[in-house]
Every structure is written in C-alpha cells, then in structure tokens.
Design a protein around this motif. Structure first.
Motif, PDB file in Angstrom:
ATOM      1  N   HIS A  38      -4.918   3.788  -4.980  1.00  0.00           N
ATOM      2  CA  HIS A  38      -3.321   3.909  -5.313  1.00  0.00           C
ATOM      3  C   HIS A  38      -2.479   2.673  -4.772  1.00  0.00           C
ATOM      4  N   TRP A  39      -2.533   2.722  -3.088  1.00  0.00           N
ATOM      5  CA  TRP A  39      -1.878   1.888  -2.567  1.00  0.00           C
ATOM      6  C   TRP A  39      -2.043   0.365  -2.659  1.00  0.00           C
ATOM      7  N   GLN A  40      -3.029   0.107  -2.924  1.00  0.00           N
ATOM      8  CA  GLN A  40      -3.664  -1.275  -3.186  1.00  0.00           C
ATOM      9  C   GLN A  40      -2.825  -1.701  -4.577  1.00  0.00           C
ATOM     10  N   ASN A  41      -2.777  -0.845  -5.666  1.00  0.00           N
ATOM     11  CA  ASN A  41      -1.961  -1.169  -6.857  1.00  0.00           C
ATOM     12  C   ASN A  41      -0.492  -1.273  -6.595  1.00  0.00           C
ATOM     13  N   VAL A  42       0.234  -0.265  -5.594  1.00  0.00           N
ATOM     14  CA  VAL A  42       1.411  -0.351  -5.392  1.00  0.00           C
ATOM     15  C   VAL A  42       1.596  -1.787  -4.400  1.00  0.00           C
ATOM     16  N   PHE A  43       0.985  -2.012  -3.580  1.00  0.00           N
ATOM     17  CA  PHE A  43       1.005  -3.182  -2.860  1.00  0.00           C
ATOM     18  C   PHE A  43       1.049  -4.432  -3.456  1.00  0.00           C
ATOM     19  N   PRO A  51      -3.422  -6.932  -0.563  1.00  0.00           N
ATOM     20  CA  PRO A  51      -3.245  -5.467  -0.868  1.00  0.00           C
ATOM     21  C   PRO A  51      -4.461  -4.665  -0.649  1.00  0.00           C
ATOM     22  N   VAL A  52      -5.631  -5.016  -0.807  1.00  0.00           N
ATOM     23  CA  VAL A  52      -6.809  -4.418  -0.908  1.00  0.00           C
ATOM     24  C   VAL A  52      -6.975  -4.045   0.622  1.00  0.00           C
ATOM     25  N   GLU A  53      -7.090  -5.048   1.596  1.00  0.00           N
ATOM     26  CA  GLU A  53      -7.174  -4.950   3.096  1.00  0.00           C
ATOM     27  C   GLU A  53      -6.153  -3.833   3.716  1.00  0.00           C
ATOM     28  N   SER A  54      -4.608  -4.283   3.089  1.00  0.00           N
ATOM     29  CA  SER A  54      -3.511  -3.339   3.648  1.00  0.00           C
ATOM     30  C   SER A  54      -4.095  -1.772   3.435  1.00  0.00           C
ATOM     31  N   ALA A  92       2.563   3.394   4.475  1.00  0.00           N
ATOM     32  CA  ALA A  92       2.764   2.419   3.275  1.00  0.00           C
ATOM     33  C   ALA A  92       4.108   1.857   2.982  1.00  0.00           C
ATOM     34  N   GLN A  93       5.167   2.752   3.255  1.00  0.00           N
ATOM     35  CA  GLN A  93       6.637   2.502   3.175  1.00  0.00           C
ATOM     36  C   GLN A  93       6.825   1.380   4.239  1.00  0.00           C
ATOM     37  N   GLU A  94       6.259   1.374   5.370  1.00  0.00           N
ATOM     38  CA  GLU A  94       6.533   0.225   6.519  1.00  0.00           C
ATOM     39  C   GLU A  94       5.843  -1.138   5.838  1.00  0.00           C
ATOM     40  N   ARG A  95       4.664  -0.910   5.548  1.00  0.00           N
ATOM     41  CA  ARG A  95       4.168  -1.791   4.875  1.00  0.00           C
ATOM     42  C   ARG A  95       4.883  -2.709   3.585  1.00  0.00           C
ATOM     43  N   LEU A  96       5.536  -1.924   2.798  1.00  0.00           N
ATOM     44  CA  LEU A  96       6.314  -2.467   1.741  1.00  0.00           C
ATOM     45  C   LEU A  96       7.633  -3.350   2.338  1.00  0.00           C
ATOM     46  N   ARG A  97       7.862  -3.043   3.464  1.00  0.00           N
ATOM     47  CA  ARG A  97       8.835  -3.575   4.213  1.00  0.00           C
ATOM     48  C   ARG A  97       8.352  -4.599   4.953  1.00  0.00           C
ATOM     49  N   ARG A  98       7.187  -4.971   4.895  1.00  0.00           N
ATOM     50  CA  ARG A  98       6.492  -6.461   5.258  1.00  0.00           C
ATOM     51  C   ARG A  98       6.117  -6.265   6.822  1.00  0.00           C
ATOM     52  N   VAL A  99       6.152  -4.824   7.173  1.00  0.00           N
ATOM     53  CA  VAL A  99       5.688  -4.949   8.877  1.00  0.00           C
ATOM     54  C   VAL A  99       4.419  -5.223   8.846  1.00  0.00           C
TER      55      VAL A  99
END
Length: 323
Positions: A38-43, A51-54, A92-99
């Motif tokens: 799920h988060w791979q697809n969102v990223f 995105p896969v690694e994250s 994941a929201q932090e990652r979406l902010r590019r942290v």
C-alpha cells in the motif's frame, strides 16, 4: 517494539477507531505485506524516491526487523495491530514530506554497526564505507605500529571514527566536528558501541578555530575526513531530503568545494607525524585540483600518492602523505 524516535512520538495518539489504512484496504485486518505494498503505491504516486525501499523499511522497523525480507514469513503475513498501523501511517506521512527514512526510524547501518541518526547531522553514505576500507588497507603506519592515533575531521554521526576503531584494535581516535549536534551524536554512538574509552570527541571548526587548541592532542599518525565538498552552485540540485533536513554546512564546500579540504590539509601539516597519511573523500573533480594546490603550497609538505575510484567508477578518495 523498536525505540520510537523523538520525531515520531507525537504521532502516537490513542487508537479509538479503525485506522484509515484498514478502511482504504476494505478490511479490518492488514498484514505487513499488504501494508508495505500500500505505502509503496502511495509513495510511487507522490514521486517519493525508492518507494519500495521506503515502505519496506518503515514496516520492518515497526515490526522489529532490520529489513522486510529478513522477517520470518509468518511475521510478514501476520496482522498488524491498530497501534502499529497508526504509527506506520504517521511515519509514512513524514516520508511524504521527504524526511529521510534514516531520521524517521532514528537509526541506520554503516558497515557492521547500527548507529543512531538525528537531524540535522549528516547521514553517512554507502561510498564512505569504502573510505574506511581504504584507510585500513593502505595505511602502512597502522600495520607497523603497536599504537596509532587517528584524527577524523568532520565526524558527523561518528560512522568513520567508530568503524576504524572496530577495525584497528590498537588505534585511539580523536574526532572533531564544528557542530554540537554532531559531537553529541558521535559520543552517544560511541557509548552505544562500547567504544567511548578509545575516542576523544570535541567541537572544533578547522576554518575558524585556532589550530593551537589541537596541538596538545598530537602528533597523529593518520588524518581522515569526509569533508563538505559539494560546489556551492551545485547545492540547489540536491534532493529535497538533503536540502530540507540535513545540515548544509556538512555538504557545502564553497565555490570550488575546496574550502574545508584546504583546512584539513593545513591542519594535517601541523598535526601529522612525518610519513603520516591523509585520506579524503572528495568530488570527482577534486583530485587534479588538490594536486595543483599541493604543488602551489610546498610549505605544507604533503604529496598526493593516489586517487581511488568508488564503486560507481568515480574518482572519490585521495591518499596523501606528509614528506
């Protein structure tokens, strides 16, 4: 449950309803595999690098594993708790902010060590592991001396210093950095690894602080540094993860990327024993520039011995010796 980094503590509200991820997946129960996908697809939809690694790193961390693929199969297929789902969604929201993921999970592996990571201290890169290997393999004084003193300039998280201490049992190490955050993180990582008695860490700026305050710590047999070496004009081209969150002073080397490199070489002249070695990580444009600078400054008594390529084939490391 792994240690939760400070950056995420505010993301742990009490769970009073079905987490949003369950509603989006149309189920009241979610497995680790489903969550990572799920988060791979969102990223991927939001243009997040790797995105896969994250996604896999975040899910694995919450489940107490180093990597997603190292988890036992029963764990990757087991249902995630509501609290874990809430925490992963916050991460994941932090990652979406590019942290950077290293800051989100609060740790990262370097060679055979797991180090704490805290923003804005510079995150060690894979090529810097090669710098450690070069010092261990090519430094003659470390092989023939019963006791050796190494100085690292710009210790950051302590990755290079601590890796050298683990590789060279007879070494003692002096680690300096211009920022208090880096000095504190290196000390914490040294204590975490049980190496605090073999390393002396202090705050020092090679460009502005007087060299005299380090003379009592010398002479040293080896100087090693991964200094700021990015050309100032190239800083704007860096990824948002770097520009927004990492310390720019650990990256920007001035107009030609040579500001701190020159400072390290001048410091080496004062602290390095005769026939001592300097090992630097640099920009691929720097080997010729450094060689020209050394020729123009014979008073520094330093000679470039070799330029070594990294795993990408780029000239990345310099081996310099004091005459």
């Amino acid at each position: 449950m792994p240690i939760i980094p400070h950056i995420l503590r505010r993301l742990l509200p009490k769970v009073t309803q079905t987490p949003a991820i369950c509603r989006r997946l149309g189920s009241g129960a979610v497995t680790a595999e489903q969550l990572a996908l799920h988060w791979q697809n969102v990223f991927q939809d939001h243009g997040i690098p790797e995105p896969v690694e994250s996604s896999e790193i975040l899910v694995a961390h919450i489940l107490g594993a180093k990597t997603f693929h190292s988890m036992p199969s029963h764990l990757s297929r087991s249902h995630i708790s509501a609290e874990q789902l809430t925490l992963i969604e916050g991460m994941a929201q932090e990652r979406l902010r590019r942290v950077p993921v290293q800051y989100i999970i609060g740790e990262w592996d370097f060679l055979d060590m797991t180090l704490q990571m805290r923003p804005p201290v510079f995150i060690p890169r894979p090529e810097t592991e090669e710098l450690v290997g070069l010092v261990v393999a090519d430094c003659a004084v470390l092989r023939r001396s019963a006791e050796a003193t190494i100085l690292e300039v710009g210790c950051g998280s302590g990755a290079v210093s601590l890796a050298l201490l683990r590789s060279i049992p007879q070494a003692r190490l002096i680690a300096v950095d211009k920022t208090e955050a880096a000095v504190n993180l290196t000390r914490d990582n040294a204590e975490r690894l049980g190496l605090q008695h073999r390393i002396h860490v202090l705050q020092h700026d090679v460009l502005s602080d007087p060299t005299e305050r380090l003379l009592d710590l010398g002479p040293v047999d080896v100087v090693v540094s991964n200094p700021p070496y990015i050309f100032t004009e190239d800083m704007s081209q860096l990824e948002p993860e770097i520009l927004r969150y990492e310390d720019h002073s650990a990256l920007d080397g001035g107009p030609d990327g040579m500001d701190v490199i020159k400072g390290v070489l001048r410091l080496a002249h004062h602290l390095l024993s005769p026939n001592g070695d300097v090992f630097l990580e640099v920009d691929p444009r720097h080997p010729d520039m450094v060689e020209a600078w050394l020729c123009d400054h014979p008073e520094e008594e330093l000679q470039l011995l070799s330029s070594v390529r990294d795993f990408c084939g780029k000239s990345r490391f310099l081996h310099i010796r004091r005459r």
